[in-house]
Design an enzyme around this catalytic site. Structure first.
Site, mmCIF file in Angstrom:
data_model
loop_
_atom_site.group_PDB
_atom_site.id
_atom_site.type_symbol
_atom_site.label_atom_id
_atom_site.label_comp_id
_atom_site.label_asym_id
_atom_site.label_seq_id
_atom_site.Cartn_x
_atom_site.Cartn_y
_atom_site.Cartn_z
ATOM 1 N N HIS A 1 5.408 3.644 31.161
ATOM 2 C CA HIS A 1 4.696 4.128 29.981
ATOM 3 C C HIS A 1 3.203 3.855 30.151
ATOM 4 O O HIS A 1 2.786 3.176 31.090
ATOM 5 C CB HIS A 1 5.233 3.462 28.704
ATOM 6 N N HIS B 1 4.726 4.866 19.808
ATOM 7 C CA HIS B 1 3.839 3.799 20.272
ATOM 8 C C HIS B 1 3.188 4.115 21.612
ATOM 9 O O HIS B 1 2.167 3.525 21.949
ATOM 10 C CB HIS B 1 4.618 2.486 20.410
ATOM 11 N N GLU C 1 -5.084 -2.616 29.249
ATOM 12 C CA GLU C 1 -4.767 -3.857 28.538
ATOM 13 C C GLU C 1 -5.357 -5.047 29.307
ATOM 14 O O GLU C 1 -6.209 -5.756 28.785
ATOM 15 C CB GLU C 1 -3.261 -3.964 28.354
ATOM 16 N N THR D 1 3.377 -6.884 26.165
ATOM 17 C CA THR D 1 2.140 -6.695 25.402
ATOM 18 C C THR D 1 2.393 -6.025 24.056
ATOM 19 O O THR D 1 1.447 -5.659 23.368
ATOM 20 C CB THR D 1 1.121 -5.860 26.202
ATOM 21 N N HIS E 1 2.270 1.168 33.036
ATOM 22 C CA HIS E 1 3.187 0.059 33.259
ATOM 23 C C HIS E 1 4.527 0.581 33.771
ATOM 24 O O HIS E 1 5.197 1.345 33.071
ATOM 25 C CB HIS E 1 3.427 -0.721 31.960
ATOM 26 N N HIS F 1 -0.887 3.063 28.409
ATOM 27 C CA HIS F 1 -1.751 2.517 27.363
ATOM 28 C C HIS F 1 -3.145 3.113 27.548
ATOM 29 O O HIS F 1 -3.661 3.156 28.670
ATOM 30 C CB HIS F 1 -1.812 0.991 27.451
#
Length: 313
Positions: free
Chosen positions: A120, A91, A132, A227, A145, A122
Site C-alpha cells: 500500500h 485509508h 512516513e 504506522t 510499504h 502513503h
C-alpha cells in the site's frame, strides 16, 4: 502489555482488516491534527500507539550504525500474479496479488523467511511531503510499504502475536516530470476506485520486482511498529536508500482518492521518537569469514544491550 495478550479483541480485528485489505470503518482513525481521531488521539483508543518503539522515525545518517549484512534474497518477485486487485479501503490505496506460489524475502537482517501479504501507499498534500520515515529530515513525495509476515507463523493473524511477526519493505518516491511506465496501470486505475471501499482488478498486473529499486542491498533497517492503529511494535523495517521517480501527474492522482469525509489528500503519520533504538545501514558488501559466521540477527542483538528490545529479524 505483552503482545501475547493482544491475540483477541478489537486490536487483532483491526490489524487483520488493515493488513489483509478488508475494510475497517473510516471512523477508526484519521490523519488530520485536531480531528476526533487524528494521530494525537490514537493512543487514547489504541494503547500501543504510545509505545516506546513506534514508527515512523527520522533516520539521521550521521548516527546510523554502518554494517555489512548477508544479501537480501527475493523469491517469486519475478512471477506475474494471476490476478491483482487494487482497493481504496478508506485509508490508503492497497494492492493484493493472487500468486501461484508464495513470494518470500529472506537474508539481510532477517532470521527466517517472510511471506508477502499486500502492499500500500502513503502520500502527502503536495509533492514536497508524503513519506512516513524521513532520511536526514527529508520527506519524500510518497512511500510504498510491502507487508510480509514471518513464514513460520503461517498467517498475519498468528504473526501479530510475535515481536518479529512482520516485515515491511519501504520504497521512497521523488517527483519528476516524466511518467513512470511501471506505475501507469496503477495510477490510470485510481479514478475507478476514488470512492471508499471500492476495488478493481488490474488487467495486466505487475511483478513485485518492478517496484524494488535497482540496488536492493543498500538500506536502513530498524525495529518499529505499524504506522496505523493499533500501532503494534512487531515490525522489522527495511528502508531502501535509493528512491524511485514518479511524475507530478502520477503523484497527484493519489490525492483524488476519497474517504467518507472527503478527499484523502494525505495519509502519513507524524514522526515518532527514536528512543534508544539503533538504526543500521547496510553499507558494505558482505564477506563471510570462515569460522565466525553467525546469523545477522544474533550479531546485531549483541551489538548493544538496548537492542535486546529490538528483535533484528
Amino acid at each position: 502489555m505483552d503482545l501475547k495478550d493482544r491475540k483477541t479483541g478489537g486490536l487483532s480485528t483491526i490489524l487483520i482488516v488493515f493488513l489483509i485489505g478488508y475494510v475497517a470503518s473510516d471512523a477508526d482513525f484519521g490523519y488530520d491534527s485536531g480531528e476526533q481521531m487524528g494521530p494525537e488521539h490514537w493512543a487514547e483508543h489504541y494503547q500501543a500507539c504510545a509505545g516506546k518503539y513506534q514508527s515512523p522515525i527520522d533516520i539521521d545518517e550521521m548516527w546510523v550504525k554502518r554494517t555489512s549484512l548477508p544479501p537480501l534474497e527475493f523469491e517469486g518477485f519475478y512471477d506475474l500474479p494471476m490476478q491483482t486487485k487494487i482497493t481504496n479501503n478508506g485509508h490508503t490505496v492497497l494492492l493484493e496479488l493472487n500468486q501461484t506460489q508464495e513470494v518470500v524475502v529472506k537474508g539481510g537482517p532477517l532470521n527466517g523467511s517472510y511471506t508477502f501479504a499486500q502492499l500500500h501507499f502513503h502520500w502527502g498534500q503536495n509533492d514536497s511531503v508524503g513519506s512516513e520515515d524521513k532520511i536526514n529530515s527529508h520527506s519524500y513525495s510518497m512511500e510504498l510499504h510491502m507487508v510480509f509476515y514471518k513464514t513460520e507463523y503461517e498467517s498475519v493473524k498468528h504473526a501479530m502475536d510475535y515481536r518479529d511477526g512482520l516485515l515491511v519493505l519501504a520504497i521512497f518516491y521523488e517527483a519528476g516530470d516524466l511518467d513512470n511506465d511501471v506505475y501507469a496501470e496503477i495510477t490510470d486505475s485510481l479514478p475507478k476506485i476514488e470512492t471508499p471501499n471500492t476495488s478493481y482488478n488490474l488487467r495486466k498486473g505487475f511483478t513485485l520486482r518492478n517496484f524494488l529499486p535497482h540496488n536492493v542491498q543498500r538500506y536502513f533497517t530498524y525495529y518499529g511498529s505499524l504506522t496505523t492503529p493499533p500501532c503494534l511494535e512487531i515490525v522489522t523495517w527495511i528502508d531502501f536508500k535509493h528512491p524511485t521517480r514518479l511524475s507530478h501527474r502520477q503523484l497527484s492522482a493519489f490525492r483524488k482518492i476519497r474517504t467518507k469525509g472527503g478527499l484523502l489528500t494525505h495519509n502519513y503519520r507524524p514522526l515518532q521518537p527514536l528512543s534508544d533504538r539503533v538504526v543500521y545501514y547496510n553499507a558494505e558488501d558482505y564477506i563471510p569469514k570462515s569460522g565466525t559466521l553467525r546469523t545477522a540477527a544474533s550479531l546485531l542483538l549483541m551489538s548493544t544491550a538496548t537492542i535486546t528490545a529490538f528483535v533484528m529479524l
